[in-house]
Motif scaffolding. Structure first.
Motif, mmCIF file in Angstrom:
data_model
loop_
_atom_site.group_PDB
_atom_site.id
_atom_site.type_symbol
_atom_site.label_atom_id
_atom_site.label_comp_id
_atom_site.label_asym_id
_atom_site.label_seq_id
_atom_site.Cartn_x
_atom_site.Cartn_y
_atom_site.Cartn_z
ATOM 1 N N GLU A 28 0.832 -1.206 0.000
ATOM 2 C CA GLU A 28 0.000 0.000 0.000
ATOM 3 C C GLU A 28 0.865 1.254 0.000
ATOM 4 O O GLU A 28 0.562 2.239 -0.701
ATOM 5 N N ALA A 29 1.938 1.229 0.792
ATOM 6 C CA ALA A 29 2.826 2.391 0.869
ATOM 7 C C ALA A 29 3.512 2.645 -0.470
ATOM 8 O O ALA A 29 3.657 3.799 -0.892
ATOM 9 N N GLY B 104 -6.837 3.993 -7.878
ATOM 10 C CA GLY B 104 -7.849 2.943 -7.809
ATOM 11 C C GLY B 104 -7.309 1.528 -7.771
ATOM 12 O O GLY B 104 -8.077 0.565 -7.919
ATOM 13 N N ILE B 105 -6.019 1.348 -7.593
ATOM 14 C CA ILE B 105 -5.448 0.005 -7.515
ATOM 15 C C ILE B 105 -5.402 -0.420 -6.052
ATOM 16 O O ILE B 105 -4.863 0.299 -5.202
ATOM 17 N N GLU B 106 -5.962 -1.572 -5.743
ATOM 18 C CA GLU B 106 -5.997 -2.083 -4.381
ATOM 19 C C GLU B 106 -4.763 -2.941 -4.106
ATOM 20 O O GLU B 106 -4.440 -3.842 -4.896
ATOM 21 N N ALA B 107 -4.114 -2.683 -2.997
ATOM 22 C CA ALA B 107 -2.900 -3.423 -2.651
ATOM 23 C C ALA B 107 -3.174 -4.917 -2.492
ATOM 24 O O ALA B 107 -2.370 -5.749 -2.924
ATOM 25 N N LEU B 108 -4.289 -5.258 -1.880
ATOM 26 C CA LEU B 108 -4.602 -6.672 -1.658
ATOM 27 C C LEU B 108 -4.777 -7.403 -2.985
ATOM 28 O O LEU B 108 -4.270 -8.513 -3.162
ATOM 29 N N GLU B 109 -5.462 -6.777 -3.928
ATOM 30 C CA GLU B 109 -5.656 -7.403 -5.245
ATOM 31 C C GLU B 109 -4.323 -7.528 -5.985
ATOM 32 O O GLU B 109 -4.041 -8.558 -6.614
ATOM 33 N N LEU B 110 -3.485 -6.493 -5.890
ATOM 34 C CA LEU B 110 -2.189 -6.544 -6.567
ATOM 35 C C LEU B 110 -1.309 -7.626 -5.950
ATOM 36 O O LEU B 110 -0.599 -8.349 -6.668
ATOM 37 N N HIS B 111 -1.354 -7.758 -4.640
ATOM 38 C CA HIS B 111 -0.628 -8.835 -3.964
ATOM 39 C C HIS B 111 -1.086 -10.194 -4.490
ATOM 40 O O HIS B 111 -0.273 -11.085 -4.731
ATOM 41 N N TRP B 112 -2.389 -10.361 -4.646
ATOM 42 C CA TRP B 112 -2.964 -11.601 -5.175
ATOM 43 C C TRP B 112 -2.411 -11.879 -6.574
ATOM 44 O O TRP B 112 -2.033 -13.014 -6.894
ATOM 45 N N GLN B 113 -2.370 -10.844 -7.416
ATOM 46 C CA GLN B 113 -1.912 -11.022 -8.798
ATOM 47 C C GLN B 113 -0.428 -11.407 -8.848
ATOM 48 O O GLN B 113 -0.034 -12.300 -9.604
ATOM 49 N N ILE B 114 0.392 -10.741 -8.060
ATOM 50 C CA ILE B 114 1.817 -11.066 -8.025
ATOM 51 C C ILE B 114 2.021 -12.490 -7.521
ATOM 52 O O ILE B 114 2.808 -13.267 -8.075
ATOM 53 N N SER B 115 1.279 -12.834 -6.468
ATOM 54 C CA SER B 115 1.399 -14.179 -5.896
ATOM 55 C C SER B 115 0.952 -15.239 -6.894
ATOM 56 O O SER B 115 1.591 -16.286 -7.030
ATOM 57 N N ALA B 116 -0.153 -14.969 -7.590
ATOM 58 C CA ALA B 116 -0.687 -15.947 -8.532
ATOM 59 C C ALA B 116 0.303 -16.231 -9.660
ATOM 60 O O ALA B 116 0.545 -17.390 -10.025
ATOM 61 N N VAL C 185 0.136 -1.183 -13.571
ATOM 62 C CA VAL C 185 0.051 -0.180 -12.511
ATOM 63 C C VAL C 185 0.414 1.220 -12.994
ATOM 64 O O VAL C 185 -0.192 2.211 -12.562
ATOM 65 N N VAL C 186 1.384 1.323 -13.894
ATOM 66 C CA VAL C 186 1.915 2.627 -14.302
ATOM 67 C C VAL C 186 0.936 3.355 -15.224
ATOM 68 O O VAL C 186 0.269 2.748 -16.074
ATOM 69 N N ARG C 187 0.845 4.660 -15.051
ATOM 70 C CA ARG C 187 -0.012 5.485 -15.924
ATOM 71 C C ARG C 187 0.533 5.466 -17.352
ATOM 72 O O ARG C 187 1.758 5.354 -17.558
ATOM 73 N N PRO C 188 -0.357 5.556 -18.365
ATOM 74 C CA PRO C 188 0.070 5.414 -19.772
ATOM 75 C C PRO C 188 1.224 6.324 -20.161
ATOM 76 O O PRO C 188 2.135 5.911 -20.900
ATOM 77 N N GLU C 189 1.213 7.554 -19.661
ATOM 78 C CA GLU C 189 2.263 8.500 -20.063
ATOM 79 C C GLU C 189 3.633 8.167 -19.470
ATOM 80 O O GLU C 189 4.647 8.755 -19.861
ATOM 81 N N HIS C 190 3.664 7.197 -18.536
ATOM 82 C CA HIS C 190 4.938 6.815 -17.936
ATOM 83 C C HIS C 190 5.368 5.395 -18.326
ATOM 84 O O HIS C 190 6.344 4.874 -17.788
ATOM 85 N N ILE C 191 4.635 4.789 -19.255
ATOM 86 C CA ILE C 191 4.952 3.407 -19.655
ATOM 87 C C ILE C 191 6.385 3.282 -20.162
ATOM 88 O O ILE C 191 7.089 2.301 -19.881
#
Length: 231
Positions: free
Chosen positions: A149-150, A164-176, A217-223
């Motif tokens: 989250e930090a 709008g990105i949730e840390a718990l969901e992102l953790h799930w995706q990385i783990s998966a 996660v990154v905004r389009p202009e920073h891809i």
């Protein structure tokens, strides 16, 4: 292993005492192998005692019973993965570098720790009962979400990460992404071959997992700041 010394008079000295904490660590290490290979029901305390040169009585003294030992092994496994995450010192990295490091660490930890993955799979067969009973596992995992989250907040505050990105969901995706690489390796390689499981291919997969997460996660202009996925 206990050792018996002989004095100059030919008398045998008392056996050297074993370090209790060392004995406990040995039991947990061997028990991890036994449980991850044979499951909770198939693991044998006699085998663990023999391999650690202890006794069933000593194992029960330290851990209560077979299920108590199994739960301690689970706790130790989670403690190691979360300890490794703490060692990354993500708060000292810029958000993109921090997320990249976390993705690569997770992939590499799981790849190098198949016993951990098997333990998690076994615990899921038991419907997470022992995880639910363990206060330490819950307390170990909460900081992992807080750390992510930090990282997300720092990236969002700087305008680099999307909102709008949730840390718990992102953790799930990385783990998966990291978990499947180990949990399904036997069936995947049997069907499709070993090409993805050579050391070089595994390094490439780890890099691509990090790039996939960053591009989400990154905004389009920073891809473009992510760089090539071949780095």
């Amino acid at each position: 292993m206990t050792s018996t010394a002989t004095t100059t008079e030919g008398k045998k000295a008392r056996p050297a005492k074993r370090d209790p904490e060392g004995v406990r660590r040995d039991i947990l290490a061997v028990a991890m192998e036994e449980f991850s290979q044979n499951g909770l029901s198939g693991a044998r305390i006699d085998e663990i005692a023999a391999r650690t040169k202890t006794s069933k009585r000593m194992i029960y003294y330290y851990f209560g019973d077979k299920e108590g030992l199994y739960q301690h092994v689970l706790e130790e496994a989670y403690s190691k993965v979360r300890g490794g995450e703490s060692d990354l010192a993500l708060d000292h990295l810029d958000p993109m570098a921090a997320l990249d490091a976390l993705c690569r660490y997770t992939f590499e930890h799981h790849r190098r720790s198949p016993a951990f993955i098997r333990m998690v799979m076994i615990e899921n067969i038991h419907h997470g009962r022992h995880v639910q009973m363990s206060k330490s596992i819950r307390s170990l995992n909460r900081p992992a979400i807080a750390a992510l989250e930090a990282v997300l907040k720092r990236g969002q505050d700087s305008g680099v990460f999307r909102e709008g990105i949730e840390a718990l969901e992102l953790h799930w995706q990385i783990s998966a992404l990291s978990f499947f690489n180990v949990s399904n390796a036997p069936t995947f390689s049997s069907i499709f071959g070993e090409d993805l499981f050579t050391p070089q291919a595994q390094q490439t997969l780890a890099r691509h997992v990090a790039v996939m997460v960053l591009r989400y996660v990154v905004r389009p202009e920073h891809i473009d700041a992510i760089g090539s996925d071949e780095r």
